[in-house]
Scaffold this motif. Structure first.
Motif, PDB file in Angstrom:
ATOM      1  N   LEU A  98      43.216  -2.478  -1.811  1.00 39.34           N
ATOM      2  CA  LEU A  98      43.135  -1.979  -0.439  1.00 39.34           C
ATOM      3  C   LEU A  98      44.500  -1.463   0.029  1.00 39.34           C
ATOM      4  CD1 LEU A  98      40.841  -1.959   1.740  1.00 39.34           C
ATOM      5  CD2 LEU A  98      41.908  -4.024   2.675  1.00 39.34           C
ATOM      6  N   ARG A  99      44.483  -0.366   0.814  1.00 41.18           N
ATOM      7  CA  ARG A  99      45.737   0.204   1.319  1.00 41.18           C
ATOM      8  C   ARG A  99      45.782   0.260   2.847  1.00 41.18           C
ATOM      9  NH1 ARG A  99      46.159   5.733  -1.865  1.00 41.18           N
ATOM     10  NH2 ARG A  99      47.887   6.034  -0.394  1.00 41.18           N
ATOM     11  N   TRP A 100      44.639   0.233   3.496  1.00 43.02           N
ATOM     12  CA  TRP A 100      44.571   0.204   4.959  1.00 43.02           C
ATOM     13  C   TRP A 100      43.602  -0.897   5.371  1.00 43.02           C
ATOM     14  CZ3 TRP A 100      44.816   4.762   2.260  1.00 43.02           C
ATOM     15  CH2 TRP A 100      45.850   5.651   2.600  1.00 43.02           C
ATOM     16  N   LEU A 101      44.005  -1.720   6.340  1.00 43.91           N
ATOM     17  CA  LEU A 101      43.131  -2.798   6.826  1.00 43.91           C
ATOM     18  C   LEU A 101      43.269  -2.909   8.335  1.00 43.91           C
ATOM     19  CD1 LEU A 101      41.254  -5.268   6.455  1.00 43.91           C
ATOM     20  CD2 LEU A 101      43.322  -6.654   6.125  1.00 43.91           C
ATOM     21  N   VAL A 102      42.151  -2.754   9.030  1.00 45.64           N
ATOM     22  CA  VAL A 102      42.106  -2.937  10.484  1.00 45.64           C
ATOM     23  C   VAL A 102      41.093  -4.034  10.790  1.00 45.64           C
ATOM     24  CG1 VAL A 102      41.531  -1.901  12.705  1.00 45.64           C
ATOM     25  CG2 VAL A 102      42.775  -0.558  11.000  1.00 45.64           C
ATOM     26  N   LEU A 103      41.522  -5.053  11.513  1.00 50.11           N
ATOM     27  CA  LEU A 103      40.648  -6.135  11.967  1.00 50.11           C
ATOM     28  C   LEU A 103      40.578  -6.042  13.486  1.00 50.11           C
ATOM     29  CD1 LEU A 103      42.114  -9.026   9.762  1.00 50.11           C
ATOM     30  CD2 LEU A 103      40.154  -7.545   9.257  1.00 50.11           C
ATOM     31  N   ALA A 104      39.422  -5.701  14.004  1.00 47.85           N
ATOM     32  CA  ALA A 104      39.289  -5.431  15.433  1.00 47.85           C
ATOM     33  C   ALA A 104      38.685  -6.622  16.168  1.00 47.85           C
ATOM     34  CB  ALA A 104      38.417  -4.198  15.652  1.00 47.85           C
ATOM     35  N   SER A 105      39.174  -6.836  17.386  1.00 43.97           N
ATOM     36  CA  SER A 105      38.594  -7.820  18.304  1.00 43.97           C
ATOM     37  C   SER A 105      38.370  -7.141  19.642  1.00 43.97           C
ATOM     38  CB  SER A 105      39.521  -9.037  18.464  1.00 43.97           C
ATOM     39  OG  SER A 105      40.798  -8.636  18.941  1.00 43.97           O
ATOM     40  N   GLY A 106      37.534  -7.744  20.467  1.00 43.63           N
ATOM     41  CA  GLY A 106      37.163  -7.117  21.731  1.00 43.63           C
ATOM     42  C   GLY A 106      37.468  -7.980  22.931  1.00 43.63           C
ATOM     43  N   ALA A 107      38.718  -8.490  23.003  1.00 39.07           N
ATOM     44  CA  ALA A 107      39.108  -9.389  24.094  1.00 39.07           C
ATOM     45  C   ALA A 107      39.789  -8.652  25.236  1.00 39.07           C
ATOM     46  CB  ALA A 107      40.014 -10.500  23.563  1.00 39.07           C
ATOM     47  N   GLY A 108      39.422  -7.383  25.431  1.00 35.02           N
ATOM     48  CA  GLY A 108      39.892  -6.656  26.597  1.00 35.02           C
ATOM     49  C   GLY A 108      41.164  -5.867  26.391  1.00 35.02           C
ATOM     50  N   GLY A 109      41.741  -5.905  25.202  1.00 34.00           N
ATOM     51  CA  GLY A 109      42.986  -5.189  24.943  1.00 34.00           C
ATOM     52  C   GLY A 109      44.229  -5.990  25.240  1.00 34.00           C
ATOM     53  N   THR A 110      44.076  -7.164  25.844  1.00 30.35           N
ATOM     54  CA  THR A 110      45.221  -8.027  26.169  1.00 30.35           C
ATOM     55  C   THR A 110      45.085  -9.393  25.500  1.00 30.35           C
ATOM     56  OG1 THR A 110      44.128  -8.652  28.239  1.00 30.35           O
ATOM     57  CG2 THR A 110      45.748  -6.875  28.340  1.00 30.35           C
ATOM     58  N   PHE A 111      44.353  -9.438  24.383  1.00 28.29           N
ATOM     59  CA  PHE A 111      44.305 -10.609  23.508  1.00 28.29           C
ATOM     60  C   PHE A 111      43.722 -11.848  24.193  1.00 28.29           C
ATOM     61  CE2 PHE A 111      48.213  -8.065  23.027  1.00 28.29           C
ATOM     62  CZ  PHE A 111      47.899  -7.392  21.861  1.00 28.29           C
ATOM     63  N   GLY A 112      42.842 -11.626  25.161  1.00 27.37           N
ATOM     64  CA  GLY A 112      42.199 -12.737  25.854  1.00 27.37           C
ATOM     65  C   GLY A 112      42.998 -13.317  26.997  1.00 27.37           C
ATOM     66  N   HIS A 113      44.212 -12.836  27.241  1.00 25.81           N
ATOM     67  CA  HIS A 113      45.069 -13.418  28.278  1.00 25.81           C
ATOM     68  C   HIS A 113      44.511 -13.214  29.673  1.00 25.81           C
ATOM     69  CE1 HIS A 113      48.999 -14.409  26.081  1.00 25.81           C
ATOM     70  NE2 HIS A 113      48.071 -14.190  25.162  1.00 25.81           N
ATOM     71  N   ARG A 114      43.647 -12.222  29.848  1.00 23.84           N
ATOM     72  CA  ARG A 114      43.065 -11.971  31.175  1.00 23.84           C
ATOM     73  C   ARG A 114      41.577 -12.294  31.215  1.00 23.84           C
ATOM     74  NH1 ARG A 114      45.899  -6.011  32.043  1.00 23.84           N
ATOM     75  NH2 ARG A 114      48.064  -6.726  31.797  1.00 23.84           N
ATOM     76  N   ASP A 168      38.243 -13.782  32.105  1.00 21.25           N
ATOM     77  CA  ASP A 168      37.803 -14.466  33.318  1.00 21.25           C
ATOM     78  C   ASP A 168      36.401 -15.043  33.184  1.00 21.25           C
ATOM     79  OD1 ASP A 168      36.230 -12.212  33.308  1.00 21.25           O
ATOM     80  OD2 ASP A 168      36.951 -11.419  35.221  1.00 21.25           O
ATOM     81  N   GLY A 169      35.918 -15.129  31.951  1.00 19.02           N
ATOM     82  CA  GLY A 169      34.592 -15.679  31.731  1.00 19.02           C
ATOM     83  C   GLY A 169      33.501 -14.645  31.630  1.00 19.02           C
ATOM     84  N   GLY A 170      33.832 -13.356  31.803  1.00 20.39           N
ATOM     85  CA  GLY A 170      32.828 -12.304  31.732  1.00 20.39           C
ATOM     86  C   GLY A 170      32.955 -11.487  30.472  1.00 20.39           C
ATOM     87  N   VAL A 171      33.096 -10.171  30.637  1.00 19.74           N
ATOM     88  CA  VAL A 171      33.226  -9.256  29.502  1.00 19.74           C
ATOM     89  C   VAL A 171      34.562  -9.509  28.801  1.00 19.74           C
ATOM     90  CG1 VAL A 171      33.335  -6.823  28.826  1.00 19.74           C
ATOM     91  CG2 VAL A 171      31.783  -7.553  30.644  1.00 19.74           C
ATOM     92  N   GLY A 172      34.567  -9.318  27.484  1.00 19.48           N
ATOM     93  CA  GLY A 172      35.807  -9.494  26.732  1.00 19.48           C
ATOM     94  C   GLY A 172      35.993 -10.888  26.194  1.00 19.48           C
ATOM     95  N   ASP A 173      34.918 -11.508  25.737  1.00 17.35           N
ATOM     96  CA  ASP A 173      34.995 -12.856  25.182  1.00 17.35           C
ATOM     97  C   ASP A 173      35.901 -12.837  23.943  1.00 17.35           C
ATOM     98  OD1 ASP A 173      34.638 -15.394  24.228  1.00 17.35           O
ATOM     99  OD2 ASP A 173      32.464 -15.244  23.982  1.00 17.35           O
ATOM    100  N   PRO A 174      36.975 -13.655  23.933  1.00 17.50           N
ATOM    101  CA  PRO A 174      37.884 -13.653  22.782  1.00 17.50           C
ATOM    102  C   PRO A 174      37.327 -14.370  21.557  1.00 17.50           C
ATOM    103  CG  PRO A 174      38.944 -14.527  24.778  1.00 17.50           C
ATOM    104  CD  PRO A 174      37.471 -14.491  25.034  1.00 17.50           C
ATOM    105  N   ALA A 175      36.253 -15.157  21.715  1.00 19.32           N
ATOM    106  CA  ALA A 175      35.818 -16.047  20.640  1.00 19.32           C
ATOM    107  C   ALA A 175      35.428 -15.328  19.343  1.00 19.32           C
ATOM    108  CB  ALA A 175      34.668 -16.933  21.133  1.00 19.32           C
ATOM    109  N   PRO A 176      34.661 -14.222  19.366  1.00 22.39           N
ATOM    110  CA  PRO A 176      34.260 -13.616  18.085  1.00 22.39           C
ATOM    111  C   PRO A 176      35.430 -13.192  17.204  1.00 22.39           C
ATOM    112  CG  PRO A 176      32.870 -12.794  19.849  1.00 22.39           C
ATOM    113  CD  PRO A 176      33.979 -13.569  20.504  1.00 22.39           C
ATOM    114  N   GLY A 177      36.511 -12.734  17.801  1.00 24.97           N
ATOM    115  CA  GLY A 177      37.656 -12.277  17.016  1.00 24.97           C
ATOM    116  C   GLY A 177      38.768 -13.292  16.897  1.00 24.97           C
TER     117      GLY A 177
END
Length: 425
Positions: A122-138, A140-149
Motif C-alpha cells: 500500500l502507498r496511500w491510506l486514508v482512514l475517515a471518521s465523521g466526528a464533525g471535523g473537530t475530532f469529537g471535541h464539539r 453535543d450528543g447529536g450529529v457527529g458521533d465520534p464512536a464509529p471512528g
C-alpha cells in the motif's frame, strides 16, 4: 470479603490515619489536546495523471462520498473499486466505513484487512471518521458521533511511523457537508504529501490536533468521606495499586477491585491498614454483564458508588514483534470495551470516572495506540451521559509521582483528556 481490623476508638488520644495532601510532583508536564487551525488546501484539479494506472479501493460509506471520490480518482488515471470492505490488494485504500449512517465501531474489526493491505505494498491510506471535523471535541450528543471512528487516529499515527513509505491520513469530516465537497477534500489530502497525519475538515476550515502544555489544576486534595466507595480495575501492582493505596490512605474509604487475576493471588495487606474495607471481584472487565454484576453487588453492599478508575490493560508485542489481529483485538478491547462497560454501568451518583493508560501508546504497538486514542475520543461521549468528572489520562510517570498528580487531576481538572509526562532533559 476483606475487612479492616476492628476500628480504633475515636476521641482523646485516638490514633487518626494520616490524610496527606496529594501534590503535583516536581517535573510533571501536563498537556491537553487542542484543535488548531491549519492552512486550507486548494481545490484539486478536475483531472490529471497523478494516479495513472494505480489501483484504489474505497470502502463504501453508503452516502455517495465513495462514488464522488471514485469519479475524481478515475479522472486522475486510477482504477477504482468501492466494495463494502477491503477485499484485495491495492495501491491506495480510503476507508469510509465510519461515515455510514448508524455505523458500528470500525475498530477492531477493520485492523486485519488494513494490515493485510499494508503488507501488499500500500502507498496511500486514508482512514475517515465523521466526528464533525473537530475530532469529537464539539460533540453535543447529536450529529457527529465520534464512536464509529474511535481509535483510527492512534492507528494512523502508528502506521505512519512504522511505514514511512506510505502517505497516511486520519481525516475527520463533517458529514453535513455534501458528498462532492467531502470527496474533494479527501482528494486534496491524497495529493498533498507534506501534511500532518491527523487532519480535520469542517466546512471550509482545516484543522489539526496538537498536545499543548497546560498548567496543573490547583486546589485542595481529593476529599472523599470515609463511607465513600471507589471501584478500580486492573492488577494489584503499578499505578492502579498505588492509586488504590493513596485513596485508602487519604480517605479511609471502601475499596472495590475488579480483575482477572485469581483471588488467591491478590495481596491487599497494605490496603487493609487504611481502607474501611477491601473486596476483590474476579471477572473480565470486557464483559458488560460481569461489570453490571459487580456494580450491582457494590450497590447492594454499600448503597453507593462514588468513583471508578479503569486501569486494566494487556501487554502488546513491541513494534517489530508483529501486532496480529488477535493481539490488537485483545489489547484494544481490554481498554476500550472495559471502559465502555464501566461507563454504561455507572449510576447517576458517580462522582468521577477515570480511564488510565500509558502516554503515547503507539510506542507500545498499534493496539495500545488505537485504544488510547479511542478512550480520549469517547471521553467526549461519556461526558454527555455521566454527571461527574470524566477523565482519560495518559501517563508515563511512575506510581510515586503519577498517583498524586492523577488524584489532583481527578479532583480539580476539567479537561476530559490529559497527558502527564516527566520533563524532557
Amino acid at each position: 470479603r476483606y475487612a479492616r481490623p476492628a476500628p480504633r476508638p475515636r476521641g482523646a488520644g485516638a490514633q487518626v490515619w494520616p490524610r496527606p495532601e496529594p501534590q503535583a510532583a516536581a517535573g510533571v508536564v501536563r498537556r491537553v489536546p487542542r484543535v488548531v487551525e491549519l492552512d486550507p488546501l486548494p481545490v484539486p484539479p478536475e483531472s490529471g495523471t497523478a494516479f495513472a494506472g494505480l489501483r484504489f479501493l474505497i470502502v463504501d460509506d453508503g452516502c455517495g462520498i465513495a462514488l464522488e471520490l471514485g469519479d475524481l480518482l478515475e479522472r486522475h488515471g486510477a482504477q477504482v473499486r468501492t466494495p463494502p470492505d477491503v477485499d484485495g490488494p491495492c495501491d491506495g485504500l480510503v476507508h469510509l466505513a465510519a461515515l455510514r449512517p448508524g455505523a458500528a465501531s470500525v475498530l477492531p474489526p477493520a485492523f486485519g484487512a488494513i494490515r493485510q493491505a499494508l503488507a501488499g505494498g500500500l502507498r496511500w491510506l486514508v482512514l475517515a471518521s465523521g466526528a464533525g471535523g473537530t475530532f469529537g471535541h464539539r460533540f453535543d450528543g447529536g450529529v457527529g458521533d465520534p464512536a464509529p471512528g474511535a481509535g483510527l487516529r492512534g492507528l494512523a499515527r502508528t502506521i505512519a511511523r512504522e511505514h514511512p513509505e506510505v502517505l497516511v491520513r486520519a481525516l475527520d469530516v463533517d458529514t453535513k457537508d455534501t458528498p462532492r465537497a467531502l470527496a474533494q477534500r479527501i482528494m486534496a489530502e491524497l495529493l498533498t504529501a507534506d501534511a500532518p497525519v491527523v487532519i480535520g475538515h469542517e466546512g471550509g476550515l482545516r484543522y489539526g490536533l496538537e498536545l499543548v502544555p497546560s498548567g496543573p489544576p490547583g486546589g485542595a486534595p481529593l476529599n472523599l468521606a470515609r463511607d465513600a466507595v471507589v471501584l478500580l480495575t486492573g492488577g494489584e501492582r503499578g499505578m492502579t495499586a498505588r492509586l488504590a493505596l493513596e485513596l485508602a490512605r487519604t480517605s479511609g474509604c471502601h475499596i472495590e477491585l475488579m480483575g482477572r487475576t485469581p483471588e488467591r493471588e491478590i495481596r491487599v495487606d497494605a490496603l487493609l491498614e487504611h481502607a474501611a474495607s477491601v473486596r476483590y471481584h474476579a471477572g473480565d472487565v470486557r464483559d458488560p454483564r460481569a461489570v453490571r454484576d459487580v456494580v450491582e453487588n457494590i450497590y447492594l453492599t454499600h448503597r453507593r458508588l462514588d468513583g471508578m478508575i479503569h486501569g486494566a490493560a494487556l501487554a502488546e508485542p513491541r513494534p517489530g514483534g508483529g501486532t496480529t489481529p488477535g493481539s490488537f483485538e485483545d489489547v484494544y478491547l481490554t481498554k476500550v470495551a472495559g471502559a465502555c462497560a464501566l461507563a454504561q454501568a455507572a449510576g447517576p451518583d458517580l462522582g468521577f470516572f477515570a480511564v488510565l493508560s500509558g502516554a503515547d501508546g503507539e510506542r507500545g504497538g498499534a493496539g495500545a495506540a488505537a485504544a488510547n486514542d479511542a478512550c480520549g475520543t469517547l471521553a467526549h461521549v461519556w461526558r454527555r451521559r455521566l454527571r461527574g468528572r470524566v477523565l482519560v489520562a495518559e501517563t508515563l510517570l511512575g506510581p510515586d509521582a503519577g498517583a498524586p498528580a492523577l488524584l489532583r487531576e481527578i479532583t480539580h481538572g476539567d479537561e476530559p483528556h490529559v497527558v502527564l509526562t516527566g520533563e524532557v532533559r
